[in-house]
Motif scaffolding. Structure first.
Motif, PDB file in Angstrom:
ATOM      1  N   SER A 100       1.003  -1.468   0.163  1.00 12.92           N
ATOM      2  CA  SER A 100       0.517   0.373   0.583  1.00 12.92           C
ATOM      3  C   SER A 100       1.026   0.960  -0.273  1.00 12.92           C
ATOM      4  O   SER A 100       2.071   0.996   0.273  1.00 12.92           O
ATOM      5  CB  SER A 100      -0.565   0.243   1.527  1.00 12.92           C
ATOM      6  OG  SER A 100      -0.060   0.127   1.591  1.00 12.92           O
ATOM      7  N   GLY A 101       0.277   2.545   0.030  1.00 10.28           N
ATOM      8  CA  GLY A 101       1.250   3.615  -0.001  1.00 10.28           C
ATOM      9  C   GLY A 101       2.259   3.878   1.107  1.00 10.28           C
ATOM     10  O   GLY A 101       3.144   4.171   1.242  1.00 10.28           O
ATOM     11  N   GLN A 102       1.421   3.421   2.324  1.00  5.24           N
ATOM     12  CA  GLN A 102       1.627   3.756   3.643  1.00  5.24           C
ATOM     13  C   GLN A 102       3.188   2.888   3.764  1.00  5.24           C
ATOM     14  O   GLN A 102       3.868   3.083   4.529  1.00  5.24           O
ATOM     15  CB  GLN A 102       1.141   3.399   4.502  1.00  5.24           C
ATOM     16  CG  GLN A 102      -0.550   4.183   5.038  1.00  5.24           C
ATOM     17  CD  GLN A 102      -1.884   4.075   4.123  1.00  5.24           C
ATOM     18  OE1 GLN A 102      -1.645   3.373   3.592  1.00  5.24           O
ATOM     19  NE2 GLN A 102      -2.435   4.219   4.642  1.00  5.24           N
ATOM     20  N   LEU A 103       2.673   1.536   3.194  1.00  6.05           N
ATOM     21  CA  LEU A 103       3.687   0.280   3.258  1.00  6.05           C
ATOM     22  C   LEU A 103       4.944   0.808   2.416  1.00  6.05           C
ATOM     23  O   LEU A 103       6.137   0.331   3.034  1.00  6.05           O
ATOM     24  CB  LEU A 103       3.195  -0.715   2.556  1.00  6.05           C
ATOM     25  CG  LEU A 103       2.519  -1.667   4.064  1.00  6.05           C
ATOM     26  CD1 LEU A 103       1.431  -3.130   4.081  1.00  6.05           C
ATOM     27  CD2 LEU A 103       3.502  -1.871   5.288  1.00  6.05           C
ATOM     28  N   ARG A 104       5.115   1.342   1.382  1.00  5.85           N
ATOM     29  CA  ARG A 104       5.936   1.455   0.857  1.00  5.85           C
ATOM     30  C   ARG A 104       6.236   2.916   0.614  1.00  5.85           C
ATOM     31  O   ARG A 104       8.299   2.493   0.349  1.00  5.85           O
ATOM     32  CB  ARG A 104       5.576   2.158  -1.280  1.00  5.85           C
ATOM     33  CG  ARG A 104       4.285   0.366  -1.417  1.00  5.85           C
ATOM     34  CD  ARG A 104       4.022   0.918  -3.526  1.00  5.85           C
ATOM     35  NE  ARG A 104       3.304   2.191  -3.243  1.00  5.85           N
ATOM     36  CZ  ARG A 104       1.857   1.774  -3.639  1.00  5.85           C
ATOM     37  NH1 ARG A 104       2.027   0.482  -3.563  1.00  5.85           N
ATOM     38  NH2 ARG A 104       1.122   3.204  -3.809  1.00  5.85           N
ATOM     39  N   ASN A 105       6.380   3.528   1.936  1.00  7.96           N
ATOM     40  CA  ASN A 105       7.017   4.500   1.631  1.00  7.96           C
ATOM     41  C   ASN A 105       7.853   4.109   3.183  1.00  7.96           C
ATOM     42  O   ASN A 105       9.042   5.061   3.566  1.00  7.96           O
ATOM     43  CB  ASN A 105       6.293   5.956   2.836  1.00  7.96           C
ATOM     44  CG  ASN A 105       5.479   6.847   2.110  1.00  7.96           C
ATOM     45  OD1 ASN A 105       6.226   6.886   0.490  1.00  7.96           O
ATOM     46  ND2 ASN A 105       4.269   7.280   2.354  1.00  7.96           N
TER      47      ASN A 105
END
Ligand SMILES: Cc1cc2nc3c(=O)[nH]c(=O)nc-3n(C[C@H](O)[C@H](O)[C@H](O)COP(=O)(O)OP(=O)(O)OC[C@H]3O[C@@H](n4cnc5c(N)ncnc54)[C@H](O)[C@@H]3O)c2cc1C
Ligand code: FES
Ligand code: FES
Lengths: 329, 180
Positions: A100-105
């Motif tokens: 997800s966007g959060q995890l990829r950050n």
């Protein structure tokens, strides 16, 4: 989570020294995989070396025209990097198809390569699992094995490797740069970072204890069209059932270059050079693509719940190759 | 910095919503638990505790992350923003107001995570970060529903208020709030 000692070194030399000082120490980067598993008691490190303060966050061009990706570059930054989008789009696409966007950050390049399987039995301390507890058996063999591997498996383990990023990196002939506690450096092909399960599924890679990944190196881009095609149970935020990373070039009606790697089907990010050789020099078409799929799947073995991956991979590969060569024919 | 032994607690300063807080915690405490249990900032929610639901989303140096999969000790040098730092009941952040106007929730448990995530997501959009939906989107003033759904897929809503969540974000993005 069991208690651990913690240190946050300021540079790689300190990190290597810290890890060497306390045998069994583990590096923590983004923590999105390690902490998940520590909470469940599956990973039980007694010493954590937090490498978040190390200067390994840059993406730069190498003198030979390739790319050097620092081990701490986040998955999000890497996918968005202009040089990656421009020259290695399959890598950007693969990363964006995962998590997800959060995890990829938070997730890092080094951590993504070394993330562990999502096998349900590995995740369930009440089940036998040779990866988690060597010698205890493999519950996946006779259990629910929908998500498990069909290639590279053994009688001891059929867990699939979950990374999307690593699949694209295998297709791109990535190398892994490391530093060892003795102060020496290591450089290996990504192909040789991973180990097949065999009789020791708990040993997943070839890094020595305390060996730190400092960067991933990509060779200069090869000409060709890039595509990452991922099939999963929902449209977003799910691991691959099967995936294909492909870089294919066609000139004057013939395939001149082909690199293919696969996710979801192997116990490690999978690559099959024999299947690629079959394509090079040939005229693109359904027949050829089917033969290519035959080659990839020649040794594939289903375990009941994951039998569907064999035809699914065939169709996904044929569709992907068709897309990549269609208007060149 | 030397080793902190397993039986020692870690002295730590966390900067949350512009305020520095001094804490003494076990190294195992996640950023999420530090916020909720030690700083009583309970706006950030715990859904799964395993990175799967997005309820715990906060902004770290402006980027959204899952606070459940991070240790508090890893954030000494960071600026953390939680839902409490975005708006207050008397002065709602325009995105909070958009959620109220569009009924972007039912039970509300996922909402603070949705809002923090959407703030980070729109920054990523403005920076021209690509996504799986468009795989190559550039900077733009408006964002469509397909992009919002893909970019917000890390935030689950057990009440399935998704259509209104997308609407709230769309309204806010189209308004001046998103250009700030
Ligand atoms: C809900 C969820 C969904 C996900 N979906 C996907 C998906 O669809 N596709 C996908 O590919 N991934 C997915 N992931 C996995 C995610 O990509 C990984 O968790 C992440 O990439 C790990 O990176 P990290 O930096 O957080 O690693 P960490 O958790 O910090 O570390 C992982 C491992 O790598 C080791 N390590 C880290 N850095 C180094 C280094 N520099 N040198 C040596 N060893 C190192 C650590 O010791 C540890 O063993 C998902 C994760 C979650 C929680
Ligand atoms: S509580 Fe962190 S993602 Fe669910
Ligand atoms: S409003 Fe109930 S979980 Fe989203």
């Amino acid at each position: 989570m069991i208690a651990f000692d913690y240190i946050r070194p300021g540079d790689a030399a300190e990190a290597l020294q810290a890890a060497a000082e306390r045998p069994g120490a583990r590096f923590i980067a983004g923590g999105t995989n390690l902490l998940d598993l520590m909470k469940l008691g599956i990973e039980r490190p007694r010493h954590l070396v937090d490498i978040g303060g190390l200067d390994l966050r840059t993406v730069s061009e190498t003198p030979d025209g390739g790319l050097r990706i620092g081990a701490l570059v986040s998955n999000a930054e890497l996918a968005a990097h202009p040089l990656v989008r421009d020259r290695y789009p399959v890598l950007s696409q693969a990363i964006l198809a995962g998590a997800s966007g959060q995890l990829r950050n938070k997730a890092t390049t080094g951590g993504n390569l070394l993330q562990r399987t999502r096998c349900y039995y590995f995740y369930d301390p009440a089940s036998p699992c040779n990866k988690r507890e060597p010698g205890s058996g493999c519950a996946a063999l006779g259990g629910f094995n929908r998500i498990m591997a069909i290639l590279g498996t053994s009688a001891h383990c059929i867990a699939s490797h979950p990374s999307d990023m690593a699949v694209a990196m295998r297709a791109l002939d990535a190398r892994v740069e490391t530093r060892l506690p003795e102060g020496t450096t290591g450089d290996r092909k990504l192909d040789t970072l991973y180990r097949l399960p065999g009789t020791t599924p708990h040993i997943e890679h070839t890094l020595a204890p305390g060996e730190l990944i400092t960067a991933v190196l990509l060779p200069p881009p090869v000409p060709g069209r890039h595509h990452y095609r991922k099939v999963r149970d929902r449209a977003s935020y799910a691991f691959a059932l099967v995936s294909v990373a492909a870089v294919v070039a066609v000139e004057d009606g013939r395939i001149t270059q082909a690199a293919l790697a696969f996710g979801g089907i192997g116990t490690m990010p999978w690559r099959d050079r024999a299947a690629e050789e079959l394509l090079v020099g040939a005229t693109p078409g359904q027949d050829l693509f089917e033969r290519c799929a035959d080659a990839v799947l020649a040794r594939a073995q289903g375990h009941g719940g994951n039998d569907f991956k064999i035809p699914l991979l065939r169709r996904t590969l044929v569709a992907c190759l068709t897309d990549l060569t269609e208007d060149a024919r | 910095m030397p080793w902190i032994e397993a039986d020692e607690s870690v002295p730590l300063t966390l900067s949350v919503n512009g305020v520095s807080h001094h804490l003494d915690v076990d190294a195992r405490v996640t950023l999420l638990d530090a916020l909720r249990e030690h700083l009583q900032l309970t706006g950030t929610k715990k859904g799964c505790d395993h990175g799967q639901c997005g309820a715990c989303t906060v902004l770290v140096n402006g980027r959204r992350i899952n606070s459940c999969l991070s240790l508090a000790v890893m954030h000494r040098a960071d600026e953390i923003t939680t839902i409490e730092g975005l708006g207050t009941p008397d002065a709602l952040h325009p995105l909070q107001a958009a959620f109220v106007e569009t009924d972007g929730f039912q039970c509300g448990y996922c909402t603070s995570g949705q809002i923090c995530s959407a703030i980070g997501m729109l920054d990523e959009w403005r920076a021209g970060w690509p996504s799986h939906a468009g795989a190559g989107a550039g900077p733009a003033r408006t964002i469509d529903a397909a992009e919002i759904r893909e970019r917000m897929s890390g935030n689950l809503c057990r009440c399935a208020a998704y259509p209104r969540i997308v609407e709230a974000i769309t309204r806010y993005a189209a308004g001046e709030g998103a250009e700030a």
